[in-house]
Design an enzyme around this catalytic site. Structure first.
Site, PDB file in Angstrom:
ATOM      1  N   LYS A  12       0.828  -1.450  -0.016  1.00 48.63           N
ATOM      2  CA  LYS A  12       0.090  -0.002  -0.044  1.00 48.63           C
ATOM      3  C   LYS A  12       0.878   1.243  -0.108  1.00 48.63           C
ATOM      4  O   LYS A  12       2.089   1.059   0.604  1.00 48.63           O
ATOM      5  CB  LYS A  12      -0.991   0.211   1.082  1.00 48.63           C
ATOM      6  CG  LYS A  12      -0.409   0.388   2.670  1.00 48.63           C
ATOM      7  CD  LYS A  12      -0.651   1.764   3.033  1.00 48.63           C
ATOM      8  CE  LYS A  12       0.640   1.923   3.778  1.00 48.63           C
ATOM      9  NZ  LYS A  12       0.952   2.208   5.202  1.00 48.63           N
ATOM     10  N   PRO A 100       9.631  -4.351   0.206  1.00 53.26           N
ATOM     11  CA  PRO A 100      10.575  -4.123   1.280  1.00 53.26           C
ATOM     12  C   PRO A 100       9.933  -4.275   2.612  1.00 53.26           C
ATOM     13  O   PRO A 100       8.898  -3.526   2.911  1.00 53.26           O
ATOM     14  CB  PRO A 100      10.958  -2.816   0.835  1.00 53.26           C
ATOM     15  CG  PRO A 100      10.708  -2.533  -0.406  1.00 53.26           C
ATOM     16  CD  PRO A 100       9.572  -3.328  -0.701  1.00 53.26           C
ATOM     17  N   GLY A 104       7.114   0.982   5.128  1.00 46.25           N
ATOM     18  CA  GLY A 104       6.144   2.173   5.082  1.00 46.25           C
ATOM     19  C   GLY A 104       5.305   1.614   3.953  1.00 46.25           C
ATOM     20  O   GLY A 104       4.225   2.506   3.582  1.00 46.25           O
ATOM     21  N   LEU A 105       5.220   0.211   3.590  1.00 46.19           N
ATOM     22  CA  LEU A 105       4.298  -0.043   2.498  1.00 46.19           C
ATOM     23  C   LEU A 105       3.485  -1.160   2.871  1.00 46.19           C
ATOM     24  O   LEU A 105       2.755  -1.957   2.114  1.00 46.19           O
ATOM     25  CB  LEU A 105       5.263  -0.499   1.214  1.00 46.19           C
ATOM     26  CG  LEU A 105       6.063   0.137   0.725  1.00 46.19           C
ATOM     27  CD1 LEU A 105       7.173  -0.444  -0.132  1.00 46.19           C
ATOM     28  CD2 LEU A 105       5.491   1.247   0.088  1.00 46.19           C
ATOM     29  N   ALA A 106       3.244  -1.283   4.184  1.00 47.56           N
ATOM     30  CA  ALA A 106       2.315  -2.407   4.856  1.00 47.56           C
ATOM     31  C   ALA A 106       2.446  -3.856   4.501  1.00 47.56           C
ATOM     32  O   ALA A 106       1.851  -4.767   4.442  1.00 47.56           O
ATOM     33  CB  ALA A 106       0.818  -2.191   4.608  1.00 47.56           C
ATOM     34  N   GLY A 107       3.971  -4.021   4.309  1.00 49.03           N
ATOM     35  CA  GLY A 107       4.231  -5.564   3.592  1.00 49.03           C
ATOM     36  C   GLY A 107       3.851  -6.719   4.737  1.00 49.03           C
ATOM     37  O   GLY A 107       3.217  -7.568   4.257  1.00 49.03           O
ATOM     38  N   GLY A 108       4.071  -6.551   5.981  1.00 56.26           N
ATOM     39  CA  GLY A 108       3.627  -7.588   6.749  1.00 56.26           C
ATOM     40  C   GLY A 108       1.864  -7.520   6.954  1.00 56.26           C
ATOM     41  O   GLY A 108       1.559  -8.773   6.968  1.00 56.26           O
ATOM     42  N   SER A 109       1.346  -6.233   7.089  1.00 58.29           N
ATOM     43  CA  SER A 109      -0.177  -6.157   7.148  1.00 58.29           C
ATOM     44  C   SER A 109      -0.655  -6.831   5.892  1.00 58.29           C
ATOM     45  O   SER A 109      -1.891  -7.397   6.211  1.00 58.29           O
ATOM     46  CB  SER A 109      -0.282  -4.868   7.533  1.00 58.29           C
ATOM     47  OG  SER A 109      -0.030  -4.306   8.404  1.00 58.29           O
ATOM     48  N   ASP A 142      -3.346  -1.327   9.916  1.00 60.32           N
ATOM     49  CA  ASP A 142      -3.218  -1.240   8.521  1.00 60.32           C
ATOM     50  C   ASP A 142      -3.953  -2.582   8.009  1.00 60.32           C
ATOM     51  O   ASP A 142      -4.210  -2.580   6.725  1.00 60.32           O
ATOM     52  CB  ASP A 142      -1.893  -1.133   8.019  1.00 60.32           C
ATOM     53  CG  ASP A 142      -1.540   0.321   7.840  1.00 60.32           C
ATOM     54  OD1 ASP A 142      -2.432   1.053   8.144  1.00 60.32           O
ATOM     55  OD2 ASP A 142      -0.341   0.493   7.667  1.00 60.32           O
TER      56      ASP A 142
END
Ligand code: C5P
Length: 303
Positions: A12, A100, A104-109, A142
């Site tokens: 995101k 990454p 700040g790209l909500a990768g884990g979420s 998120d």
């Protein structure tokens, strides 16, 4: 019987992010415009109901922790706790990581959100999206967006869980995402922001957020650029000057709009011209950065 499902988990971006208040539990209230983009992780989930229950996560990148703290496993466990089943199958989840981490790209979420959707489809077809979002909110602020956002861009209020369909960025835009090579811990970013909160901006927060949503609706990138905002930029640039340098370079390399995503540190360049975006990404790669090309995901697309 063995069943396999493959699902993309999309990153995101925030085109707008402002903290407008702080709750007693320490969480911050915000205004945000968020959209999923085509950069994604891939999860392959295999279930086998002839085998006793076990839950295993594997990842193609050794630096990704695959223990019980991983949001994928926390999401799966939360789903099973909410809807106990007499007999769960053996479940194996293979994660192919592209987004990454701590960027700040909500990768884990988004991995957690994709897990909830895929396991719902495999094991609990009657569970609604709304019910999934309630579980998602217990995993992270998120995560509900990462479920809802698959239907198109959203505005977020509350701590990020009050979502509403919002105007969206044009899918024809090309995004250049540059990872400055540092990591930002979200709680640390919020703490730094608390230390230098600017109360004056709060008075017209509603008006500025509405202006942003209208600007996105107009589809004019120059107007979106003027209205967009991320309250974490200054804070992170002073903590990690390298992030501010990447921001300045993104502008110098021709981005029509440049914003940090979330609490950083990923810098996003928005380009109307795909060729210019490719040249910009190449230039960042040549100077040793990880750069990714992507586009906004839009409601009309089927994902
Ligand atoms: O919910 P999530 O685990 O993603 O949030 C990580 C941390 O970020 C929280 O522990 C909190 O410190 C901070 N946070 C916040 N306000 C939000 C979202 C996150 O203060 N709306």
């Amino acid at each position: 019987m063995e069943r396999k499902t493959v699902i993309s988990a999309y990153a995101k971006i925030n085109t707008y992010l402002e903290v407008v208040g702080k709750r007693e539990d320490g969480y911050h209230e915000l205004h945000s415009h968020m959209q999923l983009i085509t950069l994604s992780d891939t999860l392959t989930i295999t279930t086998d109901d002839t085998q006793p229950f076990s839950l295993l996560l594997r990842c193609d990148r050794p630096e990704v922790p695959t223990g019980e703290d991983n949001l994928i496993l926390r999401a799966a466990r939360a789903l099973f706790a909410r809807y106990p089943m007499r007999r769960l199958p053996r479940i194996e989840i293979d994660l192919e990581k592209k987004i990454p981490m701590q960027g700040g790209l909500a990768g884990g979420s988004t991995d957690a959100a994709a897990t909830l959707i895929a396991l719902r489809d495999l094991l609990y077809p009657a569970v609604t999206e709304e019910a999934l979002c309630t579980i998602a909110a217990t995993i992270g602020a998120d995560v509900p967006f990462c479920i809802r956002g698959r239907r198109g861009a959203q505005s977020a209020r509350g701590i990020g869980e009050i979502l509403e369909r919002a105007p969206e960025l044009d899918a024809r835009l090309t995004l250049v995402l540059v990872s400055p090579g540092t990591a930002v811990s979200t709680p640390a970013a919020f703490r730094a922001l608390d230390a230098q909160a600017d109360v004056c901006r709060m008075q017209d927060a509603e008006a500025r957020f509405s202006a942003m949503l209208e600007a996105v609706g107009s589809g004019e990138l120059s107007r979106i650029e003027r209205a967009s905002f991320n309250c974490f930029e200054e804070v992170i640039f002073s903590m990690q000057p390298r992030v501010g340098q990447v921001f300045a370079q993104m502008r110098a390399r021709g981005a029509d709009m440049t914003r940090m995503s979330g609490s950083g540190p990923t810098i996003v360049g928005y380009f109307e011209n795909a060729e210019a975006a490719r040249r910009c990404a190449d230039a960042f790669c040549e100077s040793g950065f990880d750069a990714y090309l992507a586009s906004p995901l839009c409601a009309a697309a089927d994902h």
